[in-house]
Design a protein around this motif. Sequence first.
Motif, mmCIF file in Angstrom:
data_model
loop_
_atom_site.group_PDB
_atom_site.id
_atom_site.type_symbol
_atom_site.label_atom_id
_atom_site.label_comp_id
_atom_site.label_asym_id
_atom_site.label_seq_id
_atom_site.Cartn_x
_atom_site.Cartn_y
_atom_site.Cartn_z
ATOM 1 N N LEU A 56 32.789 51.670 47.894
ATOM 2 C CA LEU A 56 32.369 51.178 46.860
ATOM 3 C C LEU A 56 31.458 50.047 47.655
ATOM 4 O O LEU A 56 30.436 49.761 46.994
ATOM 5 N N ASN A 57 31.628 49.968 48.806
ATOM 6 C CA ASN A 57 30.547 49.102 49.354
ATOM 7 C C ASN A 57 30.141 47.795 48.669
ATOM 8 O O ASN A 57 28.658 48.008 48.291
ATOM 9 N N ASP A 58 30.773 46.788 48.070
ATOM 10 C CA ASP A 58 30.290 46.028 46.945
ATOM 11 C C ASP A 58 30.781 44.644 47.555
ATOM 12 O O ASP A 58 32.007 44.242 48.229
ATOM 13 N N LEU A 59 30.370 43.720 47.157
ATOM 14 C CA LEU A 59 31.129 42.433 47.214
ATOM 15 C C LEU A 59 31.718 41.597 45.751
ATOM 16 O O LEU A 59 31.483 42.678 44.508
ATOM 17 N N ARG A 60 32.593 41.146 46.031
ATOM 18 C CA ARG A 60 33.812 40.597 45.313
ATOM 19 C C ARG A 60 33.834 39.454 44.846
ATOM 20 O O ARG A 60 34.204 39.011 46.182
ATOM 21 N N ALA A 61 34.254 38.839 43.966
ATOM 22 C CA ALA A 61 34.628 38.072 43.794
ATOM 23 C C ALA A 61 36.068 37.683 42.475
ATOM 24 O O ALA A 61 36.006 37.951 41.395
ATOM 25 N N ILE A 62 36.687 36.843 42.909
ATOM 26 C CA ILE A 62 38.183 36.884 41.554
ATOM 27 C C ILE A 62 38.366 35.118 41.135
ATOM 28 O O ILE A 62 37.676 34.358 42.014
ATOM 29 N N LEU A 63 37.288 34.654 39.623
ATOM 30 C CA LEU A 63 37.801 33.653 39.657
ATOM 31 C C LEU A 63 38.269 33.550 38.597
ATOM 32 O O LEU A 63 39.600 34.228 37.889
ATOM 33 N N GLY A 64 39.180 32.231 38.155
ATOM 34 C CA GLY A 64 40.192 31.910 38.127
ATOM 35 C C GLY A 64 39.879 30.731 36.721
ATOM 36 O O GLY A 64 39.138 29.436 37.673
ATOM 37 N N ASN A 65 40.749 30.145 35.645
ATOM 38 C CA ASN A 65 40.786 28.847 34.723
ATOM 39 C C ASN A 65 41.651 27.929 35.190
ATOM 40 O O ASN A 65 42.400 28.605 36.331
ATOM 41 N N ASP A 66 41.894 26.964 34.754
ATOM 42 C CA ASP A 66 42.304 26.331 35.294
ATOM 43 C C ASP A 66 44.167 26.417 35.591
ATOM 44 O O ASP A 66 44.384 25.500 36.421
ATOM 45 N N VAL A 67 44.586 26.949 34.885
ATOM 46 C CA VAL A 67 45.766 27.418 34.307
ATOM 47 C C VAL A 67 46.284 28.396 35.236
ATOM 48 O O VAL A 67 46.970 28.573 35.906
ATOM 49 N N ALA A 68 45.378 29.432 35.636
ATOM 50 C CA ALA A 68 45.293 30.017 36.745
ATOM 51 C C ALA A 68 45.348 29.683 37.827
ATOM 52 O O ALA A 68 46.319 29.808 39.061
ATOM 53 N N ILE A 69 44.061 28.522 38.702
ATOM 54 C CA ILE A 69 44.495 27.941 39.800
ATOM 55 C C ILE A 69 45.583 26.942 39.423
ATOM 56 O O ILE A 69 46.094 26.775 40.718
ATOM 57 N N PHE A 79 52.346 34.320 35.545
ATOM 58 C CA PHE A 79 51.780 34.195 34.803
ATOM 59 C C PHE A 79 51.433 33.333 33.751
ATOM 60 O O PHE A 79 52.177 34.516 32.326
ATOM 61 N N PRO A 80 51.413 32.152 33.161
ATOM 62 C CA PRO A 80 51.916 32.298 31.681
ATOM 63 C C PRO A 80 51.032 31.931 30.991
ATOM 64 O O PRO A 80 49.235 32.903 30.831
ATOM 65 N N ASP A 81 51.333 32.367 29.082
ATOM 66 C CA ASP A 81 49.724 32.249 28.442
ATOM 67 C C ASP A 81 49.548 31.577 28.817
ATOM 68 O O ASP A 81 49.072 30.353 29.129
#
Length: 104
Positions: A56-69, A79-81
């Motif tokens: 793969l040799n890649d960089l990855r970032a995981i992002l989330g909205n306020d509900v996820a955080i 996780f909620p709706d």
Amino acid sequence: MKRFAFLLVVVGTLAGVAASLALASGYAAAPIVGGTLPPGYRDWRLISVAHEEGKLNDLRAILGNDVAIKTYREGKVPFPDGTIIARLAWSYDSSEENNKAFGR
């Protein structure tokens, strides 16, 4: 301290790559096939960053909205709706210019 410095470099690199891709393509974001980006996607926060080695040799970032955080911080499952978690990935492609700058 070394981990923190590495994380800063990775986050800075990701931001630079994202900005250069947006400028080069003329779009603020890549088009989404079969849908649209949810409102407020530009305000999603960083959850984690990883460098995947091997094939793969890649960089990855995981992002989330306020509900996820909020859900992550409270340790709730499932996780909620309304939870949105996104993964961004950039492949590492070697070039002479990068090899000179980073000593590879």
